[in-house]
Design a protein around this motif. Structure first.
Motif, mmCIF file in Angstrom:
data_model
loop_
_atom_site.group_PDB
_atom_site.id
_atom_site.type_symbol
_atom_site.label_atom_id
_atom_site.label_comp_id
_atom_site.label_asym_id
_atom_site.label_seq_id
_atom_site.Cartn_x
_atom_site.Cartn_y
_atom_site.Cartn_z
ATOM 1 N N ASN A 1 0.815 -1.209 0.000
ATOM 2 C CA ASN A 1 0.000 0.000 0.000
ATOM 3 C C ASN A 1 0.845 1.253 0.000
ATOM 4 O OD1 ASN A 1 -2.364 1.400 0.028
ATOM 5 N ND2 ASN A 1 -2.670 1.267 2.234
ATOM 6 N N GLY A 2 2.158 1.091 -0.016
ATOM 7 C CA GLY A 2 3.010 2.278 0.023
ATOM 8 C C GLY A 2 4.463 1.887 -0.078
ATOM 9 N N PRO A 3 5.335 2.880 -0.171
ATOM 10 C CA PRO A 3 6.755 2.613 -0.375
ATOM 11 C C PRO A 3 7.453 2.065 0.867
ATOM 12 C CG PRO A 3 6.368 4.977 -0.204
ATOM 13 C CD PRO A 3 5.027 4.316 -0.124
ATOM 14 N N ILE A 4 8.586 1.436 0.637
ATOM 15 C CA ILE A 4 9.425 0.923 1.722
ATOM 16 C C ILE A 4 10.160 2.091 2.368
ATOM 17 C CG2 ILE A 4 11.419 -0.556 2.216
ATOM 18 C CD1 ILE A 4 8.918 -2.095 1.365
ATOM 19 N N HIS A 5 10.166 2.121 3.692
ATOM 20 C CA HIS A 5 10.935 3.163 4.390
ATOM 21 C C HIS A 5 11.981 2.519 5.294
ATOM 22 C CE1 HIS A 5 8.465 2.263 7.861
ATOM 23 N NE2 HIS A 5 7.369 2.559 7.191
ATOM 24 N N PRO B 1 -17.721 -5.864 -0.488
ATOM 25 C CA PRO B 1 -16.566 -5.933 -1.380
ATOM 26 C C PRO B 1 -15.254 -5.986 -0.602
ATOM 27 C CG PRO B 1 -17.324 -3.667 -1.205
ATOM 28 C CD PRO B 1 -18.251 -4.500 -0.358
ATOM 29 N N TYR B 2 -14.385 -6.855 -1.035
ATOM 30 C CA TYR B 2 -13.098 -7.013 -0.357
ATOM 31 C C TYR B 2 -12.107 -7.497 -1.388
ATOM 32 C CZ TYR B 2 -10.016 -8.079 3.641
ATOM 33 O OH TYR B 2 -9.007 -8.099 4.549
ATOM 34 N N PHE B 3 -10.859 -6.996 -1.323
ATOM 35 C CA PHE B 3 -9.859 -7.493 -2.258
ATOM 36 C C PHE B 3 -9.095 -8.627 -1.593
ATOM 37 C CE2 PHE B 3 -5.641 -7.187 -4.458
ATOM 38 C CZ PHE B 3 -6.094 -7.748 -5.644
ATOM 39 N N GLY B 4 -9.370 -9.864 -2.074
ATOM 40 C CA GLY B 4 -8.744 -11.024 -1.458
ATOM 41 C C GLY B 4 -9.263 -12.282 -2.128
ATOM 42 N N PHE B 5 -9.175 -13.396 -1.390
ATOM 43 C CA PHE B 5 -9.646 -14.662 -1.942
ATOM 44 C C PHE B 5 -11.021 -14.981 -1.359
ATOM 45 C CE2 PHE B 5 -4.926 -15.763 -1.982
ATOM 46 C CZ PHE B 5 -4.793 -15.427 -3.325
ATOM 47 N N GLU B 6 -11.923 -15.377 -2.234
ATOM 48 C CA GLU B 6 -13.245 -15.786 -1.770
ATOM 49 C C GLU B 6 -13.124 -17.123 -1.049
ATOM 50 O OE1 GLU B 6 -16.374 -16.227 -4.793
ATOM 51 O OE2 GLU B 6 -17.388 -14.592 -3.723
ATOM 52 N N HIS C 1 -3.497 -7.949 -0.086
ATOM 53 C CA HIS C 1 -4.955 -7.965 0.061
ATOM 54 C C HIS C 1 -5.445 -6.972 1.103
ATOM 55 C CE1 HIS C 1 -5.051 -12.315 -1.672
ATOM 56 N NE2 HIS C 1 -5.145 -11.402 -2.613
ATOM 57 N N GLY C 2 -6.774 -6.844 1.188
ATOM 58 C CA GLY C 2 -7.367 -6.053 2.258
ATOM 59 C C GLY C 2 -8.102 -4.819 1.768
ATOM 60 N N THR C 3 -8.861 -4.258 2.700
ATOM 61 C CA THR C 3 -9.633 -3.058 2.383
ATOM 62 C C THR C 3 -8.733 -1.896 2.007
ATOM 63 O OG1 THR C 3 -11.128 -3.825 4.115
ATOM 64 C CG2 THR C 3 -11.512 -1.622 3.244
ATOM 65 N N GLY C 4 -7.619 -1.775 2.717
ATOM 66 C CA GLY C 4 -6.722 -0.646 2.476
ATOM 67 C C GLY C 4 -6.272 -0.569 1.036
ATOM 68 N N ASP D 1 -12.944 -0.599 12.579
ATOM 69 C CA ASP D 1 -12.778 0.543 13.493
ATOM 70 C C ASP D 1 -11.940 1.654 12.877
ATOM 71 O OD1 ASP D 1 -14.200 -0.919 15.247
ATOM 72 O OD2 ASP D 1 -12.486 -1.582 16.438
ATOM 73 N N ARG D 2 -11.022 1.243 12.036
ATOM 74 C CA ARG D 2 -10.101 2.188 11.453
ATOM 75 C C ARG D 2 -10.784 3.207 10.551
ATOM 76 N NH1 ARG D 2 -4.618 1.585 8.217
ATOM 77 N NH2 ARG D 2 -3.801 3.501 9.104
ATOM 78 N N PHE D 3 -11.905 2.794 9.992
ATOM 79 C CA PHE D 3 -12.575 3.671 9.031
ATOM 80 C C PHE D 3 -13.762 4.407 9.631
ATOM 81 C CE2 PHE D 3 -10.480 0.429 6.347
ATOM 82 C CZ PHE D 3 -9.653 1.283 5.640
#
Length: 686
Positions: A16-20, A235-240, A53-56, A137-139
């Motif tokens: 979801n983002g670059p390596i730091h 909706p979710y990005f992952g495996f059904e 995967h995941g909502t994020g 909870d995060r959203f």
RNA sequence: GGCUACGUAGCUCAGCUGGUUAGAGCGCAGCAUUCAUAAUGCUGAGGUCGGUAGUUCAAGUCUACCCGUAGCUACCA
């Protein structure tokens, strides 16, 4: 000793983002251990993947206007580039969004189900009616029910640190659409973790984990394990989930399974690796997970329980690293200490960071502080000043006096033997992942080498006779000590080691090579191996990290890379107060004489006149300035310029420099500052 | 709030099951040196171990409480 078969996995970075730099701590730690194992002659396979995967990720892709697949592919490329830049040597870098992972996730789920460890029940959750999405909870944000602070997340309040349920928030809203969430029921699937309480109590205390980590886990174990929710609704990005349309595996179900999937993918292209040999329940090979302390519960509770019940082997051990702080504080975007791998790479050599981390890493999950001043001093002093310097000070004599030939025997067998015998102790420390202790030991050997050379003063002997056998012996001894040090440091500094192999004219160094010496051997011409860390580069990196913060808001990611101006390459420094500036006493000075300095490549010796002081004495200053590349002495005579008049005098190789004259630029493009006509020597610049 | 860690010289860290004057590296100061990429060698000055109260013949090391820092607190990853 027989060869060990070791499989090492590294925690999967979220796609979801670059390596730091915080990420890199864990990868560098694992990579050092892997490289050490390989140098020992063990079969060490090192796998990793993106956690995709995941909502994020689903939301990020949506925001970027691309499909999740396109999004994670792009991130995967970036991640692989960053890891390669930092010399993290994976055998494979895969993705959890892969066929292999889908197969294993389904398989493990089915086996858990078959053994009666999956349950299902309806739970109530907040739901975004506009977006048609269940909200974690995060959203959800709202007003804290206790202290009434606005804008708090759904699980706890950052102000009064009370914990609560998202349903307790006052005026809750979805951070995605802004809509007011409604409660909605849905069926979820659970993994029956409590059934494994006895097994986990035993397993976590059986030497697989550092004590501190086991203590932390005792919290869950002692308070009673809960069933683990492993499903998410579309909706979710992952495996059904097989046989459950509209239900998906929670990302943390398939993330660790990604280790298996990556390894399986690797096996397909390698004849020497067999999946069952490493993951089968009867496997005698080693399986090590390197993770950060934030994901302990997933790896040391859920994961071994799932493996156990689905008839796979459990890990040999889990290595846990702490978090990275910079200058004693959490990484911060506004302070410029949230440093991306790519930003670092643009300014500094990755091996500096590898060395610094190694110098502070132990086997415990303690946090590690990257103190930037300490970083500069430590790397310069240890790597350049101590280690590389040994080669630098010996090579010249061998190349000049003996045509690059090392002597047939070493002059100090005891010292060499001492250095060789330490190999066992150093190896043991690497094995235990006590890298900081290993580094300390190696540096004490480097000190001994420098002491030896200083004691023998080959330069004095060489003055009388550059071909004296003794000079050759001393320097050959020095270079053999150097070679041993490089063997010991190779897991940490692989690039440096490669350069040294070239210089010493030897094949790739292995741990065993510490038993032998280079005698009567032809070496190549010495080239500088590693330059000092310049603190200006560190400052520039911090500044660039602050800038990223601003430019990241704009979607045009590449624009900032294209600008090539003095200001873009070397951004403006931190703001200072006026008193800070007032400390610097700048004066007009007249150049009365300028000369070349014999033996100096860059310096000119400049004599300046500051006029009369209160006692009526002429104030003359001598300054050494690195402007030889751009100015000839005769050009400077009679010119007026600006002098930092209260700068402490500095002893240099060619004399004492009593101040500094101001110039811009570097290399051939240096521009000396000159006041307008009429300015008088001694005038203060304000 | 609960829990797990951490708090030792200017900086970064060692200090094992409690036991002589608390260690190292860097930095700093002085001296030496100039072979080496402002690099090396020698010498030295700096801590009473976050605080308080205990246990003990003896505590940096054990106990309690307090202060500070970080993280975790199972539908964020």
């Amino acid at each position: 000793m027989s060869r060990r078969n070791i499989l090492v996995t590294n925690a999967l970075p979220y796609a979801n983002g670059p390596i730091h730099l915080g990420h890199l701590l864990g990868y560098i730690q694992a990579d050092i251990w892997v490289r050490f194992q390989r140098m020992q002659g063990n079969n060490c396979t090192y796998v990793c993947a993106d956690d995709a995967h995941g909502t994020g990720i689903m939301l990020s892709a949506e925001k970027a206007g691309v499909s999740p697949e396109e999004f994670i592919d792009a991130v995967n490329q970036e991640h692989q580039r960053d890891f390669a830049d930092f010399l993290v040597d994976f055998d494979i870098y895969h993705s959890t969004h892969s066929d292999e992972n889908k197969t294993f996730s389904s398989l493990i789920y089915e086996r858990c189900k078959a053994s009666g460890h999956i349950s299902q029940r309806s739970i109530t959750q907040l739901y975004d009616p506009e977006k048609d999405l269940f909200l974690s909870d995060r959203f959800i944000k709202g007003q804290c029910p206790k202290c009434k602070t606005e804008d708090q997340y759904g699980d706890n309040c950052e102000v009064c640190s009370s914990t609560y349920n998202a349903t307790d928030l006052i005026n809750p809203r979805s951070t995605i659409s802004g809509a007011t969430p409604v409660e909605k029921e849905s069926t979820h699937f659970f993994f029956k973790l409590p059934a494994f309480a006895d097994f986990l109590n035993e397993w976590t205390r059986s030497g697989t984990l550092p004590t501190q980590v086991a203590n932390k886990l005792a919290e869950w174990l002692d308070s009673g394990l809960q069933e683990w929710d492993i499903s998410r609704d579309a909706p979710y990005f992952g495996f059904e989930i097989p046989g459950e349309p509209g239900k998906y595996f929670y990302v943390w179900l398939d993330a660790p399974i990604g280790y298996m999937a990556s390894f399986q993918k690797l096996c397909e292209s390698r004849d020497d690796l067999n999946f069952e040999d490493y993951w089968g329940v009867e496997s005698n090979n080693e399986l090590w997970h390197f993770i950060g302390k934030d994901i302990i519960n997933f790896h040391a509770l859920f994961w071994p329980a799932m493996l156990k019940t689905s008839n796979f082997r459990t890990p040999t051990g889990i290595s846990v690293n702490g978090f990275l702080t910079v200058n004693g504080q959490k990484m911060s975007k506004s302070r410029g200490t949230f440093i991306m791998a790519e930003t670092y790479k643009q300014h500094l050599n990755p091996e500096y960071l590898r060395y610094y981390f190694a110098g502070k890493l132990g086997s415990n999950p303690d946090d590690l502080d990257l103190n930037l001043e300490d970083f500069v001093q430590r790397v310069n002093s240890d790597v350049v000043g101590k280690v590389v310097n040994i080669a630098s000070r010996c090579a010249g004599f061998i190349n000049k006096g003996f045509e690059g030939k090392l002597s047939a025997e070493v002059s100090e067998p005891d010292l060499i033997a001492d250095c060789q015998q330490t190999t066992t102790e150093i190896a043991e420390l690497y094995e235990q992942r006590e890298f900081s202790k290993a580094i300390r030991l190696i540096m004490s050997l480097a000190d001994k080498a420098n002491q030896y050379i200083a004691d023998k003063t080959p330069w004095v002997l060489a003055k009388e006779n550059p071909q004296a056998l003794e000079v050759q012996n001393i320097c050959s001894t020095g270079l053999n000590l150097f070679r041993l040090l490089i063997i010991y440091l190779k897991p940490v500094l692989p690039n440096l080691a490669n350069q040294v192999e070239e210089f010493l004219n030897v094949s790739a160094l292995q741990w065993q090579d510490a038993e032998s010496l280079l005698l009567d051997h032809q070496i190549n011409k010495f080239k500088p191996l590693m330059t000092r860390v310049e603190s200006t580069k560190v400052d520039a990196m911090v500044e660039a990290s602050k800038e990223n913060l601003n430019t990241q808001e704009n979607s045009s990611v590449d624009a900032s890379d294209k600008v090539d101006s003095p200001l873009s390459n070397d951004p403006i420094s931190d703001e200072i107060e006026f008193p800070d500036f007032a400390k610097v006493d700048l004066r007009i000075a007249k150049i009365v004489e300028a000369n070349y300095v014999e033996g100096a490549d860059k310096l000119l010796k400049i004599t300046l006149d500051l006029g009369l002081n209160a006692a009526g004495e002429q104030q003359i200053r001598t300054v050494f300035s690195g402007i030889k590349s751009a100015y000839k002495p005769e050009q400077l005579n009679g010119m007026y310029t600006v002098l930092v008049a209260n700068l402490k005098s500095r002893k240099m190789k060619f004399g004492v420099s009593e101040g500094m004259i101001l110039a811009a630029g570097e290399g051939d493009d240096i521009y000396l500052l000159e006041p307008h006509k009429g300015a008088q020597a001694g005038l203060r610049i304000t």
